[in-house]
Design an enzyme around this catalytic site. Structure first.
Site, PDB file in Angstrom:
ATOM      1  N   PHE A  37       1.678   6.535   5.757  1.00 56.76           N
ATOM      2  CA  PHE A  37       0.792   5.668   6.522  1.00 56.76           C
ATOM      3  C   PHE A  37       0.079   4.732   5.561  1.00 56.76           C
ATOM      4  O   PHE A  37      -0.217   5.088   4.426  1.00 56.76           O
ATOM      5  CB  PHE A  37      -0.243   6.493   7.293  1.00 56.76           C
ATOM      6  N   GLY A  58       0.789  -1.220   0.000  1.00 53.33           N
ATOM      7  CA  GLY A  58       0.000   0.000   0.000  1.00 53.33           C
ATOM      8  C   GLY A  58       0.823   1.272   0.000  1.00 53.33           C
ATOM      9  O   GLY A  58       1.932   1.333  -0.544  1.00 53.33           O
ATOM     10  N   CYS A  59       0.289   2.293   0.663  1.00 50.65           N
ATOM     11  CA  CYS A  59       0.805   3.650   0.524  1.00 50.65           C
ATOM     12  C   CYS A  59       2.201   3.843   1.088  1.00 50.65           C
ATOM     13  O   CYS A  59       2.901   4.769   0.677  1.00 50.65           O
ATOM     14  CB  CYS A  59      -0.169   4.625   1.186  1.00 50.65           C
ATOM     15  N   TYR A  60       2.634   3.021   2.025  1.00 47.84           N
ATOM     16  CA  TYR A  60       3.983   3.210   2.565  1.00 47.84           C
ATOM     17  C   TYR A  60       5.022   2.341   1.862  1.00 47.84           C
ATOM     18  O   TYR A  60       6.180   2.280   2.280  1.00 47.84           O
ATOM     19  CB  TYR A  60       4.025   2.952   4.077  1.00 47.84           C
TER      20      TYR A  60
END
Length: 355
Positions: A340, A148-150
């Site tokens: 995050f 994901g985003c991290y």
């Protein structure tokens, strides 16, 4: 021989040509219950997003949700979406690499680290990109999947470890996400607002021991307590369904209000004395970070600009923020990269400009 330092030398970025943000708002507004439309319109206007880009074309200049488009008749199955990913993700990744090559030479690449969470294909994106670039067969590859985003932090952290253990290493880092492949058949405000955040994008970076760009310093990682269900993906028969809970910004703000956690990510430096590369996960998340850390009004300008121009591109987003900071360095020489993602987890790196 080892070295204490690894440097993010340069970044290239790429987005596909189809701007879908306004078309999505029109499509979503038709679907949401009439009594909820004022709320949706108000939240969409406050999102801080002007453009989001997609690999999915429409017909005669229209978008993928209009007649004849990918989503026009019914929600496509996961197989159809993955077929698009297998075709388009390598192309977008290679466009980012081409942009990187305009800034720095890519001869002698020894390692390739690729991050992506919006699709699956085997041979993987790493192998496809390596072959298309003509990298040698013995190039060492790492695929960071579904984080994901991290995931950009994880990819850069991995590149840092490689370079610190082998100063001769030249690591190509690629992040590529096709979030627009995962539109879902929802009519409720909360999932539609979550989908409103996401777009497609790719970035490529070179990490070496050459003292150019930004030094990648001490990494950090933490899971925020009692938050595992706040950000999650589910693989369904019609793509990947993202759940982004409205409680996420508040939970981030609470964590950043804890002195011990702040000391972990800042190394004890006053937050306002650092520059910040924060994943542009949404306006409310950026607001929560800025408020909790008492940052100056313009401290997250690069993140807000990326959000406005591109939306949330999952793992690629932070790389776009870092690219802006490299192009227009802030006054502070030391900083923090922070993202995050699912878990709810925080990942980051200390940063310092080389000159």
């Amino acid at each position: 021989m080892t070295t204490d330092f690894a440097y993010l030398n340069a970044i290239g970025t790429a987005v596909p040509p189809h701007d879908v943000h306004d078309a999505f708002i029109t499509w979503a507004n038709r679907r949401v219950e009439e009594r909820a439309r004022p709320l949706f319109a108000r939240m969409a206007a406050r999102a801080g997003i002007a453009h989001r880009w997609s690999v999915l074309p429409g017909v005669d200049g229209a978008s993928a949700v209009d007649p004849g488009g990918f989503y026009a008749a019914a929600m496509p199955g996961t197989a159809a979406r993955m077929a698009v990913y297998a075709r388009e993700a390598p192309e977008l990744a290679l466009a980012a690499v081409a942009a990187l090559q305009e800034r720095v030479g890519l001869d002698g690449i020894t390692h390739l680290v690729v991050a992506s969470c919006t699709g699956f294909v085997a041979p993987g994106i790493d192998q496809i990109v390596a072959a298309r670039l003509g990298l040698p067969a013995d190039v060492e590859r790492l695929l960071v999947g579904f984080m994901g985003c991290y995931a950009a932090i994880v990819a850069l952290r991995s590149a840092r470890h490689i370079v610190r253990s082998d100063p001769a290493a030249r690591v190509l880092v690629v992040t590529v996400e096709l979030s627009s492949l995962h539109l879902q058949d929802d009519t409720a405000v909360e999932p539609l607002l979550a989908m409103l955040q996401f777009g497609d994008g790719a970035a490529a970076a070179l990490v070496t021991a050459d003292a150019r760009g930004m030094a990648l310093g001490q990494p950090f990682a933490a899971n925020l307590p009692d938050s595992a269900d706040l950000i999650r993906w589910a693989i369904t028969d019609t793509g990947f369904a993202m759940h982004l809970d409205g409680a996420v910004p508040g939970r981030i703000g609470t964590a950043l209000g804890e002195p011990a956690f702040v000391a972990t990510i800042t190394g004890g430096t006053t937050p306002a004395d650092l520059f910040w590369a924060v994943h542009a996960g949404g306006r409310s998340i950026l607001d929560a970070v800025q408020s909790a850390l008492s940052l100056p009004a313009d401290a997250l300008a690069a993140s807000r600009a990326v959000l406005a121009d591109n939306g949330n591109m999952s793992s690629a987003t932070l790389m776009f923020v870092l690219a802006r900071l490299l192009a227009d360095p802030p006054q502070a020489r030391a900083g923090v990269a922070l993202a995050f993602g699912p878990g709810l987890a925080a990942e980051g790196l200390a940063l310092r400009f080389a000159t």
